[in-house]
Design a protein around this motif. Structure first.
Motif, PDB file in Angstrom:
ATOM      1  N   MET A   1     -24.008   1.335  38.928  1.00  0.00           N
ATOM      2  CA  MET A   1     -24.803   2.537  39.152  1.00  0.00           C
ATOM      3  C   MET A   1     -26.248   2.355  38.685  1.00  0.00           C
ATOM      4  O   MET A   1     -27.153   3.016  39.181  1.00  0.00           O
ATOM      5  N   LYS A   2     -26.417   1.452  37.710  1.00  0.00           N
ATOM      6  CA  LYS A   2     -27.761   1.195  37.166  1.00  0.00           C
ATOM      7  C   LYS A   2     -27.776  -0.218  36.602  1.00  0.00           C
ATOM      8  O   LYS A   2     -26.840  -0.641  35.967  1.00  0.00           O
ATOM      9  N   GLY A   3     -28.902  -0.898  36.831  1.00  0.00           N
ATOM     10  CA  GLY A   3     -29.077  -2.223  36.228  1.00  0.00           C
ATOM     11  C   GLY A   3     -28.888  -3.377  37.153  1.00  0.00           C
ATOM     12  O   GLY A   3     -28.501  -3.360  38.245  1.00  0.00           O
TER      13      GLY A   3
ATOM     14  N   THR B   1     -27.460  -1.028  31.655  1.00  0.00           N
ATOM     15  CA  THR B   1     -26.488  -1.154  32.735  1.00  0.00           C
ATOM     16  C   THR B   1     -25.489  -0.013  32.648  1.00  0.00           C
ATOM     17  O   THR B   1     -25.008   0.310  31.565  1.00  0.00           O
ATOM     18  N   VAL B   2     -25.179   0.583  33.807  1.00  0.00           N
ATOM     19  CA  VAL B   2     -24.163   1.637  33.883  1.00  0.00           C
ATOM     20  C   VAL B   2     -23.246   1.297  35.046  1.00  0.00           C
ATOM     21  O   VAL B   2     -23.709   1.049  36.168  1.00  0.00           O
ATOM     22  N   ASP B   3     -21.949   1.258  34.764  1.00  0.00           N
ATOM     23  CA  ASP B   3     -20.943   1.006  35.785  1.00  0.00           C
ATOM     24  C   ASP B   3     -19.913   2.125  35.779  1.00  0.00           C
ATOM     25  O   ASP B   3     -19.621   2.706  34.728  1.00  0.00           O
TER      26      ASP B   3
ATOM     27  N   MET C   1     -27.418  -2.248  25.919  1.00  0.00           N
ATOM     28  CA  MET C   1     -26.401  -1.221  26.109  1.00  0.00           C
ATOM     29  C   MET C   1     -25.834  -1.250  27.523  1.00  0.00           C
ATOM     30  O   MET C   1     -26.564  -1.267  28.501  1.00  0.00           O
ATOM     31  N   HIS C   2     -24.507  -1.268  27.584  1.00  0.00           N
ATOM     32  CA  HIS C   2     -23.776  -1.239  28.852  1.00  0.00           C
ATOM     33  C   HIS C   2     -22.801  -0.066  28.769  1.00  0.00           C
ATOM     34  O   HIS C   2     -21.881  -0.079  27.955  1.00  0.00           O
ATOM     35  N   LEU C   3     -23.017   0.943  29.594  1.00  0.00           N
ATOM     36  CA  LEU C   3     -22.169   2.128  29.636  1.00  0.00           C
ATOM     37  C   LEU C   3     -21.192   1.982  30.797  1.00  0.00           C
ATOM     38  O   LEU C   3     -21.599   1.723  31.933  1.00  0.00           O
ATOM     39  N   ILE C   4     -19.911   2.136  30.498  1.00  0.00           N
ATOM     40  CA  ILE C   4     -18.859   2.027  31.520  1.00  0.00           C
ATOM     41  C   ILE C   4     -18.058   3.325  31.495  1.00  0.00           C
ATOM     42  O   ILE C   4     -17.476   3.692  30.473  1.00  0.00           O
TER      43      ILE C   4
ATOM     44  N   VAL D   1     -21.324  -2.166  24.072  1.00  0.00           N
ATOM     45  CA  VAL D   1     -20.654  -1.717  25.289  1.00  0.00           C
ATOM     46  C   VAL D   1     -20.022  -0.375  24.932  1.00  0.00           C
ATOM     47  O   VAL D   1     -19.310  -0.265  23.933  1.00  0.00           O
ATOM     48  N   LEU D   2     -20.314   0.637  25.717  1.00  0.00           N
ATOM     49  CA  LEU D   2     -19.804   1.983  25.472  1.00  0.00           C
ATOM     50  C   LEU D   2     -18.913   2.379  26.639  1.00  0.00           C
ATOM     51  O   LEU D   2     -19.329   2.283  27.792  1.00  0.00           O
TER      52      LEU D   2
END
Length: 129
Positions: A127-129, A115-117, A4-7, A78-79
């Protein structure tokens, strides 16, 4: 895409372009501004998370329960969501609730994401990852 990748970021700040620069064009996109929330489980990328929150609230659904029930599938997505919590607090109770519930969802997804961008003016900040 394997995790999971949150953007997150403001509207038209380059979030999707950033995601495509990392992963290439997406074949299956769930756009919650026009697709039903249940379709999140069929996509590699989910955009407009904030609109999915609005739809769920209008239905009387519990946003957290909805996304918790689908989190295992979302771990491969990807969210992408717009930040809607800044600025003047809306006077309308529903608009305030929508804003709050969107923020709560983003917190939940950020905890779950590998991962968070945040993207601002096309510039990503990890921001994370």
């Amino acid at each position: 895409m394997t995790a999971m990748h949150l953007i997150l970021g403001g509207r038209y700040m380059g979030k999707r372009a950033y995601a495509e620069s990392l992963y290439g064009p997406f074949a299956a996109v769930c756009d919650l501004s026009c697709d039903e929330p249940e379709s999140v489980t069929d996509a590699a990328v989910v955009i407009n998370l904030q609109d999915g929150v609005r739809t769920l609230l209008l239905r009387g659904s519990d946003v957290r329960v909805f996304f918790e029930a689908r989190v295992e599938r979302l771990r491969r997505c990807v969210l992408i969501g717009d930040e809607i919590g800044g600025g003047i607090v809306p006077m309308d109770p529903f608009e305030r609730r929508w804003r709050d519930e969107t923020g709560f969802l983003y917190q939940f997804l950020a905890r779950e994401a590998e991962t968070v961008d945040r993207v601002w003016a096309g510039i990503p900040v990890r921001m994370k990852g």
